[in-house]
Design an enzyme around this catalytic site. Structure first.
Site, PDB file in Angstrom:
ATOM      1  N   ARG A  92       0.804  -1.222   0.000  1.00  0.00           N
ATOM      2  CA  ARG A  92       0.000   0.000   0.000  1.00  0.00           C
ATOM      3  C   ARG A  92       0.835   1.269   0.000  1.00  0.00           C
ATOM      4  O   ARG A  92       0.375   2.318  -0.439  1.00  0.00           O
ATOM      5  CB  ARG A  92      -1.001  -0.034   1.152  1.00  0.00           C
ATOM      6  CG  ARG A  92      -2.067  -1.120   0.911  1.00  0.00           C
ATOM      7  CD  ARG A  92      -2.946  -1.293   2.090  1.00  0.00           C
ATOM      8  NE  ARG A  92      -2.145  -1.721   3.228  1.00  0.00           N
ATOM      9  CZ  ARG A  92      -2.482  -2.687   4.062  1.00  0.00           C
ATOM     10  NH1 ARG A  92      -3.603  -3.318   3.903  1.00  0.00           N
ATOM     11  NH2 ARG A  92      -1.703  -3.013   5.059  1.00  0.00           N
ATOM     12  N   GLU A 145       4.856 -11.686  14.472  1.00  0.00           N
ATOM     13  CA  GLU A 145       4.307 -12.277  15.681  1.00  0.00           C
ATOM     14  C   GLU A 145       4.704 -13.753  15.802  1.00  0.00           C
ATOM     15  O   GLU A 145       5.051 -14.231  16.869  1.00  0.00           O
ATOM     16  CB  GLU A 145       2.778 -12.144  15.666  1.00  0.00           C
ATOM     17  CG  GLU A 145       2.108 -12.569  16.938  1.00  0.00           C
ATOM     18  CD  GLU A 145       0.612 -12.316  16.914  1.00  0.00           C
ATOM     19  OE1 GLU A 145      -0.058 -12.877  17.785  1.00  0.00           O
ATOM     20  OE2 GLU A 145       0.132 -11.581  16.033  1.00  0.00           O
TER      21      GLU A 145
END
Length: 181
Positions: A66, A103
């Protein structure tokens, strides 16, 4: 230059929240609704152009994917080059990579070794739509610096303040976030 309250509202109201995407408990900030809102996109791009036109930038680097949208549009407005910072394995030619922690595991981003045309000290703005924990942005910032460019600033449309990612990036370069949420 800072967005006024009306401009902030136009931009923020154009961003859709998608609950439980990409996994339960996550509220995804969907910028596709900003992109298809001509008023909001114009407010955003006018602000970015006004802010950065006096920075004497040579390039804008955008983070996959993006950051490509906003970075390329701003580079066009400023009449300068655009450089993509891609996920590993997506760029042909000679690249340099930077690994960062997720994560559950690791990922990598890369940039062409000659992304800034071997210009030592090229003035670069790095852009992405959102900063959360800062892992990708830190890795991308290091890549820009590793090409011997001068990373002038890192710009985000949205800063998820509670995740403190900006603090990590500020160890490398100044950060500008349009909206802190």
């Amino acid at each position: 230059m800072i967005l006024n309250e009306e401009e902030k509202k136009v931009i923020l109201d154009s961003i859709r929240d998608v609950n439980d995407f990409p996994k339960p408990g996550i509220v995804f900030k969907d910028i596709t609704t900003l992109l298809n809102n001509k008023e909001a996109f114009q407010v955003l791009m006018n602000h970015l152009e006004s802010r950065y036109k006096s920075y004497n930038l040579d390039y804008i680097a955008g983070i996959d994917s993006r950051g490509f949208i906003f970075g390329a549009a701003l580079a066009d407005r400023l009449g300068i080059g655009f450089v993509p910072v891609r996920k590993k394995g997506k760029l042909p030619g000679t690249t340099i990579c930077e690994k960062y922690e997720l994560e559950y595991g690791f990922d990598e981003v890369e940039i062409h070794i000659d992304a800034f045309n071997n210009q030592i000290g090229a003035r670069v703005l790095l852009m992405d739509d959102l900063i959360a924990t800062g892992g990708t942005a830190v890795a991308a910032s290091r890549l820009v610096v590793d090409t011997n460019a001068n990373l002038i600033e890192v710009c985000f449309l949205l800063n998820l303040e509670f995740l403190n990612g900006v603090k990590r990036v500020e160890e490398i370069a100044p950060v500008y976030s349009l909206l802190n949420i």
